[in-house]
Design a protein around this motif. Structure first.
Motif, PDB file in Angstrom:
ATOM      1  N   HIS A  67       0.822  -1.199   0.000  1.00  0.00           N
ATOM      2  CA  HIS A  67       0.000   0.000   0.000  1.00  0.00           C
ATOM      3  C   HIS A  67       0.860   1.255   0.000  1.00  0.00           C
ATOM      4  N   PRO A  68       0.371   2.347  -0.599  1.00  0.00           N
ATOM      5  CA  PRO A  68       1.054   3.637  -0.411  1.00  0.00           C
ATOM      6  C   PRO A  68       0.969   4.054   1.052  1.00  0.00           C
ATOM      7  N   VAL A  69       1.840   4.977   1.447  1.00  0.00           N
ATOM      8  CA  VAL A  69       1.976   5.365   2.852  1.00  0.00           C
ATOM      9  C   VAL A  69       1.811   6.872   2.991  1.00  0.00           C
ATOM     10  N   VAL A  70       1.032   7.289   3.978  1.00  0.00           N
ATOM     11  CA  VAL A  70       0.907   8.711   4.320  1.00  0.00           C
ATOM     12  C   VAL A  70       1.332   8.904   5.766  1.00  0.00           C
ATOM     13  N   VAL A  71       2.314   9.753   5.985  1.00  0.00           N
ATOM     14  CA  VAL A  71       2.747  10.137   7.325  1.00  0.00           C
ATOM     15  C   VAL A  71       2.061  11.460   7.657  1.00  0.00           C
ATOM     16  N   PHE A  72       1.221  11.453   8.704  1.00  0.00           N
ATOM     17  CA  PHE A  72       0.468  12.655   9.085  1.00  0.00           C
ATOM     18  C   PHE A  72       1.129  13.345  10.270  1.00  0.00           C
ATOM     19  N   ILE A  73       1.327  14.679  10.136  1.00  0.00           N
ATOM     20  CA  ILE A  73       1.949  15.492  11.183  1.00  0.00           C
ATOM     21  C   ILE A  73       0.895  16.455  11.722  1.00  0.00           C
ATOM     22  N   HIS A  74       0.594  16.351  13.004  1.00  0.00           N
ATOM     23  CA  HIS A  74      -0.472  17.167  13.582  1.00  0.00           C
ATOM     24  C   HIS A  74      -0.043  18.623  13.759  1.00  0.00           C
ATOM     25  N   GLN A 139       8.808   2.816  -0.916  1.00  0.00           N
ATOM     26  CA  GLN A 139       9.113   3.667  -2.063  1.00  0.00           C
ATOM     27  C   GLN A 139       7.991   4.651  -2.368  1.00  0.00           C
ATOM     28  N   ARG A 140       6.897   4.571  -1.620  1.00  0.00           N
ATOM     29  CA  ARG A 140       5.751   5.466  -1.857  1.00  0.00           C
ATOM     30  C   ARG A 140       5.314   6.107  -0.541  1.00  0.00           C
ATOM     31  N   ILE A 141       6.186   6.954  -0.007  1.00  0.00           N
ATOM     32  CA  ILE A 141       5.908   7.644   1.248  1.00  0.00           C
ATOM     33  C   ILE A 141       5.521   9.093   0.956  1.00  0.00           C
ATOM     34  N   PHE A 142       4.359   9.495   1.463  1.00  0.00           N
ATOM     35  CA  PHE A 142       3.853  10.851   1.299  1.00  0.00           C
ATOM     36  C   PHE A 142       3.693  11.489   2.671  1.00  0.00           C
ATOM     37  N   LEU A 143       3.790  12.798   2.708  1.00  0.00           N
ATOM     38  CA  LEU A 143       3.573  13.537   3.940  1.00  0.00           C
ATOM     39  C   LEU A 143       2.244  14.263   3.873  1.00  0.00           C
ATOM     40  N   MET A 144       1.623  14.427   5.040  1.00  0.00           N
ATOM     41  CA  MET A 144       0.392  15.194   5.148  1.00  0.00           C
ATOM     42  C   MET A 144       0.405  15.903   6.496  1.00  0.00           C
ATOM     43  N   SER A 147      -2.050  22.769   9.560  1.00  0.00           N
ATOM     44  CA  SER A 147      -1.586  23.918  10.333  1.00  0.00           C
ATOM     45  C   SER A 147      -0.074  23.858  10.519  1.00  0.00           C
ATOM     46  N   ALA A 148       0.420  23.948  11.760  1.00  0.00           N
ATOM     47  CA  ALA A 148       1.858  23.886  12.005  1.00  0.00           C
ATOM     48  C   ALA A 148       2.456  22.581  11.480  1.00  0.00           C
ATOM     49  N   GLY A 149       1.673  21.502  11.555  1.00  0.00           N
ATOM     50  CA  GLY A 149       2.154  20.215  11.039  1.00  0.00           C
ATOM     51  C   GLY A 149       2.358  20.237   9.540  1.00  0.00           C
ATOM     52  N   ALA A 150       1.525  20.996   8.832  1.00  0.00           N
ATOM     53  CA  ALA A 150       1.704  21.130   7.389  1.00  0.00           C
ATOM     54  C   ALA A 150       2.965  21.921   7.082  1.00  0.00           C
ATOM     55  N   GLY A 151       3.233  22.951   7.902  1.00  0.00           N
ATOM     56  CA  GLY A 151       4.467  23.698   7.711  1.00  0.00           C
ATOM     57  C   GLY A 151       5.695  22.836   7.911  1.00  0.00           C
ATOM     58  N   LEU A 152       5.658  21.952   8.904  1.00  0.00           N
ATOM     59  CA  LEU A 152       6.771  21.033   9.129  1.00  0.00           C
ATOM     60  C   LEU A 152       6.904  20.030   7.992  1.00  0.00           C
ATOM     61  N   ALA A 153       5.770  19.550   7.492  1.00  0.00           N
ATOM     62  CA  ALA A 153       5.800  18.610   6.362  1.00  0.00           C
ATOM     63  C   ALA A 153       6.439  19.270   5.150  1.00  0.00           C
ATOM     64  N   ALA A 154       6.042  20.508   4.863  1.00  0.00           N
ATOM     65  CA  ALA A 154       6.616  21.214   3.720  1.00  0.00           C
ATOM     66  C   ALA A 154       8.109  21.453   3.906  1.00  0.00           C
ATOM     67  N   LEU A 155       8.509  21.742   5.143  1.00  0.00           N
ATOM     68  CA  LEU A 155       9.912  22.028   5.411  1.00  0.00           C
ATOM     69  C   LEU A 155      10.793  20.820   5.156  1.00  0.00           C
ATOM     70  N   ILE A 156      10.452  19.668   5.728  1.00  0.00           N
ATOM     71  CA  ILE A 156      11.345  18.512   5.545  1.00  0.00           C
ATOM     72  C   ILE A 156      11.260  17.946   4.132  1.00  0.00           C
ATOM     73  N   SER A 172      13.219  10.805   0.763  1.00  0.00           N
ATOM     74  CA  SER A 172      12.332   9.728   0.310  1.00  0.00           C
ATOM     75  C   SER A 172      10.885  10.166   0.132  1.00  0.00           C
ATOM     76  N   VAL A 173      10.575  11.440   0.358  1.00  0.00           N
ATOM     77  CA  VAL A 173       9.193  11.916   0.267  1.00  0.00           C
ATOM     78  C   VAL A 173       8.777  12.044  -1.196  1.00  0.00           C
ATOM     79  N   ARG A 174       7.663  11.368  -1.549  1.00  0.00           N
ATOM     80  CA  ARG A 174       7.209  11.379  -2.937  1.00  0.00           C
ATOM     81  C   ARG A 174       6.221  12.501  -3.240  1.00  0.00           C
ATOM     82  N   GLY A 175       5.591  13.048  -2.210  1.00  0.00           N
ATOM     83  CA  GLY A 175       4.628  14.121  -2.398  1.00  0.00           C
ATOM     84  C   GLY A 175       4.112  14.585  -1.052  1.00  0.00           C
ATOM     85  N   VAL A 176       3.456  15.759  -1.049  1.00  0.00           N
ATOM     86  CA  VAL A 176       3.032  16.372   0.205  1.00  0.00           C
ATOM     87  C   VAL A 176       1.611  16.908   0.065  1.00  0.00           C
ATOM     88  N   ILE A 177       0.773  16.607   1.063  1.00  0.00           N
ATOM     89  CA  ILE A 177      -0.587  17.139   1.123  1.00  0.00           C
ATOM     90  C   ILE A 177      -0.634  18.146   2.265  1.00  0.00           C
TER      91      ILE A 177
END
Length: 295
Positions: A67-74, A139-144, A147-156, A172-177
């Motif tokens: 499955h694809p993977v989404v790492v969520f940052i609060h 090989q299919r890791i995405f960030l999501m 608020s502040a968690g989105a800013g951190l996701a965009a940063l890394i 290794s990040v393939r995309g960001v939501i």
């Protein structure tokens, strides 16, 4: 209005999220939750028994492929929030065939934003190393993030040094939501200090303007940055709306066509609460975004 009133987790939000979380246990859940996994070694000098933890949500339905993977940052104003509030996001993603990783990270005033971003990168590194054990594709890791968690996701996702410091040769990040992202341009925000109470952010961001720029994803964007899918509330805080538009414009300047959507009438907190409903617009856009970006 100070942005702090937008980004902090007020009592009402916590209450609503706890109600949502409680309801999760009253309904059928086609997912398996493995919780409180340490993503930093307990022997590390900076190990936090509470904050260096993550939960993994795996679809119960077996699939022929990983499955694809989404790492969520609060979110939570860089000084509050917990993975335990967002079980509904893990459940909803898993129900739709995505392995979800919901993380904690250290908060202000114990650490400043660079250490928070380092924690997020360490959680992604753990995911890359171990997610195959949970049916996810490393090989299919995405960030999501919200608020502040989105800013951190965009940063890394845009500043590769957070991964190179871990000894990794590539990000290794393939995309960001991004869900109503805060902190995309804290350099501009803290230079202006337009709102009462903005001094509070110096606890998390320090007093060096160059440090503010270093942790603002806007200044790390390149044409090689991973793709972004961004949602902004039509009635969100002005600073979030303006910095998100600047982020979008910068991507266009780099020759990238970002996916960007303003959700009419949505305020900051409802932008994350809507993720309780499986068929809301963010999930409807997220799944094809992941599929396209995985190719």
């Amino acid at each position: 209005m100070s942005v702090s009133r937008l980004l902090a987790l007020p009592a009402l939000l916590v209450l609503l999220l706890l109600i949502v979380g409680t309801n999760e246990y009253a309904v059928a859940r086609p997912s398996r939750r493995t919780q409180d996994i340490a993503y930093v070694a307990a022997t590390a000098t900076d190990f936090s028994a509470e904050r260096h933890r993550l939960d993994v949500y795996t679809p119960r339905r077996k699939a022929a492929a990983s499955h694809p993977v989404v790492v969520f940052i609060h979110g939570g104003n860089w000084d509050s929030g917990s993975k335990n509030i967002y079980t509904f996001i893990g459940r909803r993603l898993a129900k739709q065939g995505v392995v979800a990783v919901i993380i904690n990270y250290r908060l202000s005033p114990d650490v400043q934003v660079p250490a928070m971003a380092e924690d997020c990168a360490r959680a992604v590194h753990w995911t890359q190393q171990h997610i195959a054990e949970y049916g996810g594709d490393p090989q299919r890791i995405f960030l999501m993030g919200h608020s502040a968690g989105a800013g951190l996701a965009a940063l890394i996702a845009t500043d590769n040094h957070y991964f190179s410091r871990l000894g990794l040769l590539q990000n290794s990040v393939r995309g960001v939501i991004l869900d109503d992202p805060a902190g995309l341009d804290m350099y501009d925000y803290l230079l202006k200090k337009q709102y009462a109470g903005d001094e509070q952010y110096l606890t998390a961001f320090g007093r060096d303007p160059q440090g503010w720029k270093a942790v603002s994803a806007l200044y790390h964007l390149t044409a090689a940055s991973p793709p972004f899918l961004t949602f902004v509330g039509g009635k969100t805080y002005p600073s979030i709306a303006s910095s998100s538009q600047k982020f979008r414009s910068r991507l266009k300047e780099l020759g990238v066509s970002p996916q960007f959507m303003v959700l009419p009438g949505k305020q900051h907190i409802p932008m994350v609460l809507q993720l309780y409903w499986q068929h809301n617009v963010i999930y409807r856009q997220l799944l094809p975004f992941i599929s396209k970006s995985s190719r």
